[in-house]
Design a protein around this motif. Structure first.
Motif, PDB file in Angstrom:
ATOM      1  N   GLY A 195       2.749  -4.833 -13.707  1.00 52.12           N
ATOM      2  CA  GLY A 195       2.675  -3.778 -12.704  1.00 52.12           C
ATOM      3  C   GLY A 195       3.718  -4.036 -11.645  1.00 52.12           C
ATOM      4  N   GLY A 196       3.458  -3.542 -10.441  1.00 52.93           N
ATOM      5  CA  GLY A 196       4.440  -3.705  -9.376  1.00 52.93           C
ATOM      6  C   GLY A 196       5.276  -2.454  -9.246  1.00 52.93           C
ATOM      7  N   ALA A 197       6.187  -2.490  -8.297  1.00 45.55           N
ATOM      8  CA  ALA A 197       6.900  -1.269  -7.943  1.00 45.55           C
ATOM      9  C   ALA A 197       7.826  -0.791  -9.054  1.00 45.55           C
ATOM     10  CB  ALA A 197       7.663  -1.485  -6.647  1.00 45.55           C
ATOM     11  N   LYS A 198       8.689  -1.674  -9.522  1.00 42.93           N
ATOM     12  CA  LYS A 198       9.814  -1.195 -10.320  1.00 42.93           C
ATOM     13  C   LYS A 198       9.936  -1.803 -11.702  1.00 42.93           C
ATOM     14  CE  LYS A 198      12.812   0.059  -6.555  1.00 42.93           C
ATOM     15  NZ  LYS A 198      14.053  -0.241  -5.859  1.00 42.93           N
ATOM     16  N   GLY A 201      13.123  -4.843 -11.967  1.00 44.93           N
ATOM     17  CA  GLY A 201      12.993  -6.293 -11.857  1.00 44.93           C
ATOM     18  C   GLY A 201      12.341  -6.931 -13.078  1.00 44.93           C
ATOM     19  N   LYS A 202      11.847  -6.105 -14.007  1.00 44.32           N
ATOM     20  CA  LYS A 202      11.024  -6.672 -15.080  1.00 44.32           C
ATOM     21  C   LYS A 202      11.542  -6.343 -16.482  1.00 44.32           C
ATOM     22  CE  LYS A 202       7.428  -7.475 -11.993  1.00 44.32           C
ATOM     23  NZ  LYS A 202       6.380  -6.751 -11.293  1.00 44.32           N
ATOM     24  N   VAL A 203      12.768  -5.806 -16.551  1.00 38.40           N
ATOM     25  CA  VAL A 203      13.318  -5.401 -17.848  1.00 38.40           C
ATOM     26  C   VAL A 203      13.326  -6.555 -18.833  1.00 38.40           C
ATOM     27  CG1 VAL A 203      15.374  -4.567 -19.039  1.00 38.40           C
ATOM     28  CG2 VAL A 203      14.761  -3.603 -16.812  1.00 38.40           C
ATOM     29  N   GLY A 220       1.046   0.233 -12.136  1.00 38.97           N
ATOM     30  CA  GLY A 220       1.889   0.151 -10.938  1.00 38.97           C
ATOM     31  C   GLY A 220       2.930   1.270 -10.902  1.00 38.97           C
ATOM     32  N   GLY A 221       3.841   1.146  -9.955  1.00 36.93           N
ATOM     33  CA  GLY A 221       4.877   2.173  -9.823  1.00 36.93           C
ATOM     34  C   GLY A 221       5.721   2.275 -11.081  1.00 36.93           C
ATOM     35  N   MET A 222       5.849   1.167 -11.813  1.00 37.42           N
ATOM     36  CA  MET A 222       6.732   1.168 -12.983  1.00 37.42           C
ATOM     37  C   MET A 222       6.243   2.064 -14.113  1.00 37.42           C
ATOM     38  SD  MET A 222       6.122  -2.795 -14.110  1.00 37.42           S
ATOM     39  CE  MET A 222       7.026  -2.796 -15.631  1.00 37.42           C
ATOM     40  N   MET A 292       2.118  12.007  -5.354  1.00 34.46           N
ATOM     41  CA  MET A 292       2.635  10.762  -5.951  1.00 34.46           C
ATOM     42  C   MET A 292       1.485   9.864  -6.404  1.00 34.46           C
ATOM     43  SD  MET A 292       3.947   8.765  -2.565  1.00 34.46           S
ATOM     44  CE  MET A 292       4.369  10.149  -1.546  1.00 34.46           C
ATOM     45  N   GLY A 293       1.683   9.245  -7.573  1.00 33.75           N
ATOM     46  CA  GLY A 293       0.654   8.353  -8.117  1.00 33.75           C
ATOM     47  C   GLY A 293       0.714   7.006  -7.425  1.00 33.75           C
ATOM     48  N   LEU A 294      -0.423   6.586  -6.836  1.00 36.42           N
ATOM     49  CA  LEU A 294      -0.431   5.303  -6.111  1.00 36.42           C
ATOM     50  C   LEU A 294      -1.437   4.297  -6.677  1.00 36.42           C
ATOM     51  CD1 LEU A 294       0.084   6.365  -2.363  1.00 36.42           C
ATOM     52  CD2 LEU A 294       1.789   5.752  -4.074  1.00 36.42           C
ATOM     53  N   MET A 320      -1.575  -3.036 -10.007  1.00 37.91           N
ATOM     54  CA  MET A 320      -1.694  -1.748 -10.717  1.00 37.91           C
ATOM     55  C   MET A 320      -1.407  -0.554  -9.810  1.00 37.91           C
ATOM     56  SD  MET A 320      -2.533  -2.294 -13.911  1.00 37.91           S
ATOM     57  CE  MET A 320      -1.221  -3.487 -13.748  1.00 37.91           C
ATOM     58  N   GLY A 321      -1.471  -0.793  -8.492  1.00 37.86           N
ATOM     59  CA  GLY A 321      -1.242   0.287  -7.532  1.00 37.86           C
ATOM     60  C   GLY A 321      -0.797  -0.302  -6.206  1.00 37.86           C
ATOM     61  N   VAL A 322      -0.745   0.558  -5.197  1.00 42.45           N
ATOM     62  CA  VAL A 322      -0.339   0.096  -3.862  1.00 42.45           C
ATOM     63  C   VAL A 322      -1.560  -0.578  -3.227  1.00 42.45           C
ATOM     64  CG1 VAL A 322       0.670   0.803  -1.654  1.00 42.45           C
ATOM     65  CG2 VAL A 322       1.312   1.986  -3.743  1.00 42.45           C
ATOM     66  N   PHE A 323      -1.844  -1.800  -3.686  1.00 39.97           N
ATOM     67  CA  PHE A 323      -3.128  -2.417  -3.363  1.00 39.97           C
ATOM     68  C   PHE A 323      -3.215  -2.902  -1.919  1.00 39.97           C
ATOM     69  CE2 PHE A 323      -3.079  -7.103  -3.037  1.00 39.97           C
ATOM     70  CZ  PHE A 323      -1.719  -7.267  -3.077  1.00 39.97           C
ATOM     71  N   GLU A 324      -2.058  -2.939  -1.214  1.00 43.35           N
ATOM     72  CA  GLU A 324      -2.102  -3.316   0.211  1.00 43.35           C
ATOM     73  C   GLU A 324      -2.851  -2.239   1.001  1.00 43.35           C
ATOM     74  OE1 GLU A 324       0.634  -2.817  -1.652  1.00 43.35           O
ATOM     75  OE2 GLU A 324       2.218  -4.256  -1.191  1.00 43.35           O
ATOM     76  N   LYS A 325      -2.875  -1.012   0.461  1.00 47.10           N
ATOM     77  CA  LYS A 325      -3.617   0.076   1.110  1.00 47.10           C
ATOM     78  C   LYS A 325      -4.969   0.165   0.399  1.00 47.10           C
ATOM     79  CE  LYS A 325       0.707   2.631   1.877  1.00 47.10           C
ATOM     80  NZ  LYS A 325       1.029   2.038   3.186  1.00 47.10           N
ATOM     81  N   GLY A 354       3.572 -12.860  -6.319  1.00 43.64           N
ATOM     82  CA  GLY A 354       2.947 -12.839  -4.993  1.00 43.64           C
ATOM     83  C   GLY A 354       1.766 -11.884  -4.882  1.00 43.64           C
ATOM     84  N   ASP A 355       1.931 -10.639  -5.356  1.00 44.51           N
ATOM     85  CA  ASP A 355       0.891  -9.634  -5.137  1.00 44.51           C
ATOM     86  C   ASP A 355      -0.332  -9.847  -6.012  1.00 44.51           C
ATOM     87  OD1 ASP A 355       2.174  -7.898  -3.169  1.00 44.51           O
ATOM     88  OD2 ASP A 355       3.638  -7.568  -4.754  1.00 44.51           O
ATOM     89  N   SER A 356      -0.123 -10.191  -7.272  1.00 41.85           N
ATOM     90  CA  SER A 356      -1.284 -10.409  -8.152  1.00 41.85           C
ATOM     91  C   SER A 356      -2.059 -11.632  -7.681  1.00 41.85           C
ATOM     92  CB  SER A 356      -0.866 -10.623  -9.612  1.00 41.85           C
ATOM     93  OG  SER A 356       0.283  -9.925  -9.903  1.00 41.85           O
TER      94      SER A 356
HETATM   95  P1  AMP Z   1       6.747  -6.026  -7.311  1.00 44.27           P
HETATM   96  O1  AMP Z   1       7.269  -6.828  -6.153  1.00 44.27           O
HETATM   97  O2  AMP Z   1       7.793  -5.333  -8.108  1.00 44.27           O
HETATM   98  O3  AMP Z   1       5.750  -6.782  -8.153  1.00 44.27           O
HETATM   99  O4  AMP Z   1       5.957  -4.811  -6.657  1.00 44.27           O
HETATM  100  C1  AMP Z   1       4.851  -4.986  -5.828  1.00 44.27           C
HETATM  101  C2  AMP Z   1       4.684  -3.720  -5.034  1.00 44.27           C
HETATM  102  O5  AMP Z   1       4.519  -2.630  -5.901  1.00 44.27           O
HETATM  103  C3  AMP Z   1       3.487  -3.734  -4.124  1.00 44.27           C
HETATM  104  O6  AMP Z   1       3.925  -3.805  -2.807  1.00 44.27           O
HETATM  105  C4  AMP Z   1       2.807  -2.414  -4.422  1.00 44.27           C
HETATM  106  O7  AMP Z   1       2.438  -1.703  -3.268  1.00 44.27           O
HETATM  107  C5  AMP Z   1       3.871  -1.628  -5.165  1.00 44.27           C
HETATM  108  N1  AMP Z   1       3.312  -0.593  -6.029  1.00 44.27           N
HETATM  109  C6  AMP Z   1       2.363  -0.724  -6.952  1.00 44.27           C
HETATM  110  N2  AMP Z   1       2.067   0.457  -7.502  1.00 44.27           N
HETATM  111  C7  AMP Z   1       2.844   1.381  -6.911  1.00 44.27           C
HETATM  112  C8  AMP Z   1       2.985   2.791  -7.041  1.00 44.27           C
HETATM  113  N3  AMP Z   1       2.244   3.474  -7.911  1.00 44.27           N
HETATM  114  N4  AMP Z   1       3.898   3.421  -6.281  1.00 44.27           N
HETATM  115  C9  AMP Z   1       4.646   2.712  -5.411  1.00 44.27           C
HETATM  116  N5  AMP Z   1       4.558   1.376  -5.235  1.00 44.27           N
HETATM  117  C10 AMP Z   1       3.658   0.721  -5.973  1.00 44.27           C
END
Ligand code: AMP
Length: 396
Positions: A195-198, A201-203, A220-222, A292-294, A320-325, A354-356
């Protein structure tokens, strides 16, 4: 494995590269001591075995030269307390003071050197600087997994001056053993959850894992780059247009390799990037215009949790999502719980990034996971199949 367990430290001075890069508040008090705590067993073991210990680390990102807020002297009170003994301090990591203090150091004593990054030669991997550090000790121990993917003077270059006398500390040893266990000999079914944003970084992580796993779960965002690649409407969710072709390649490769690729069927969409924004659950391939999917939705949580609970090896990196919120943390929490449950039933689980790791700790599940990795970037590079300079320097 060149471990400290089978080395005789009696009468030896050991220089240990530790990761004491801890967060400090405005009063220079440590706000999270995890990294120091993790290094204590290695330090204590070497002292017990009759050695003297010289500790070196970086702290923060000093621009050029010494800065009070990045001085390692701030960690001394906590470190002394944890070790139950006095910790001496040299106000520069090289030079006369460091030399005289290390040569006077007795077995059982501990000396901490000032921040390595007060010298730009540290990050530059300068050989002359590494040689000066090496000159302070008889044996080199690397226990800083968090910087193992960097070819810095203290993490890799210094090892050249200890052709035989170079060892992994316990943190490094554990990280390597646990990652190798997952990458080289996983019990099946093996499920990776990314998961995570992008995607960007994980290709390489995806490319390396696809040859090894039975199930690949992407959240996640990816996820939206993949859903768009499959022709879905993702509204204004995070999408990396330039990686859509790559997402298609991953989808094709998964099919070819018999890997089941799981993308979330449903999504929690928000009207804006805000905890209090309006929310609704929608199919992931049909997110309304402007939304937007969060987070992942209920059906995705159910499917993913079932796959995880039936797995025997689990690797998780990225929320899996923007878990800080808090309103978008449910998917990440559910995955953490499913991994803990599977582990209780006998699966082997490795969580990193870090996030997981933060999610696992927030939920008090850290001791229900087989291994929680301490180094986000270093772990990802290892999973990509790259050789880490800090690991190779000891092995070579
Ligand atoms: P990363 O550093 O690439 O592992 O990304 C972690 C970040 O991904 C966290 O700060 C999350 O808030 C963010 N994230 C997770 N899911 C989503 C989403 N659906 N849209 C935007 N950001 C996200």
């Amino acid at each position: 494995m060149k471990s400290i367990d089978n080395y005789n430290f009696e009468g030896k001075k050991a220089i240990i590269r530790v990761d004491f890069n801890v967060p400090l508040n405005d009063e220079y008090k440590i706000t999270d001591s995890t990294r120091i705590d993790a290094a204590i067993p290695t330090i204590k073991k070497i002292l017990e075995k009759g050695g003297a210990v010289i500790l070196m680390s970086h702290l923060g990102r000093p621009k050029s030269g010494p800065e009070e807020k990045f001085s390692l002297k701030h960690v001394i009170p906590y470190l002394s307390e944890q070790l139950g003994q006095e910790v001496k301090f040299a106000s520069d990591c090289i030079g006369e003071e460091a030399e005289s203090m290390t040569s006077a150091l007795q077995n059982g004593e501990v000396l901490l050197l000032e921040n390595l990054r007060f010298h730009k030669e540290e990050k530059g991997g300068d050989e002359a600087f590494a040689k000066k550090l090496a000159g302070l000790a008889d044996v080199y121990v690397n226990d800083a997994f968090g910087t193992a993917h960097r070819a810095h003077a203290s993490t890799a270059v210094i090892a050249r001056f200890f052709p035989e006398e170079k060892l992994f500390g316990y943190i490094m040893e554990n990280e390597i053993k646990n990652m190798d266990k997952v990458l080289e000999d996983p019990r099946k079914p093996f499920t990776a959850i990314l998961g995570g944003a992008k995607v960007s970084g994980k290709v390489e992580v995806i490319e390396n894992l696809i040859d090894k796993v039975d199930n690949l779960i992407i959240g996640g965002g990816m996820m939206f780059t993949f859903i768009k690649a499959l022709g879905g409407n993702v509204g204004k969710s995070l999408v990396e247009e330039d990686l859509i072709d790559l997402a298609n390649e991953v989808i094709a490769k998964a099919r070819e390799k018999d890997v089941t690729l799981y993308l979330p069927k449903d999504t929690i969409a928000a009207s804006e990037f805000d905890n209090d924004a309006e929310r609704k659950q929608t199919p992931s391939h049909n997110i309304p215009e402007g939304w937007m999917g969060l987070d992942i939705g209920e059906e995705a949580i159910k499917t993913f949790s079932e796959v995880i609970r039936d797995s025997k090896t689990i690797l998780w990196n990225g929320p899996m999502g923007v878990f800080e919120k808090p309103n978008f943390a449910k998917g990440t929490k559910a995955i953490a719980e499913a991994i803990a449950d599977a582990t209780e039933k006998g699966a082997y689980s490795l969580v990193g990034g870090g996030d997981s790791v933060a999610a696992i700790k927030q939920m008090g599940l850290a001791d229900k996971i087989s291994y929680v990795s301490t180094g986000g970037g270093a772990m990802l590079e290892y999973i990509e199949g790259k050789q880490l300079p800090g690991v190779e320097a000891i092995r070579g």
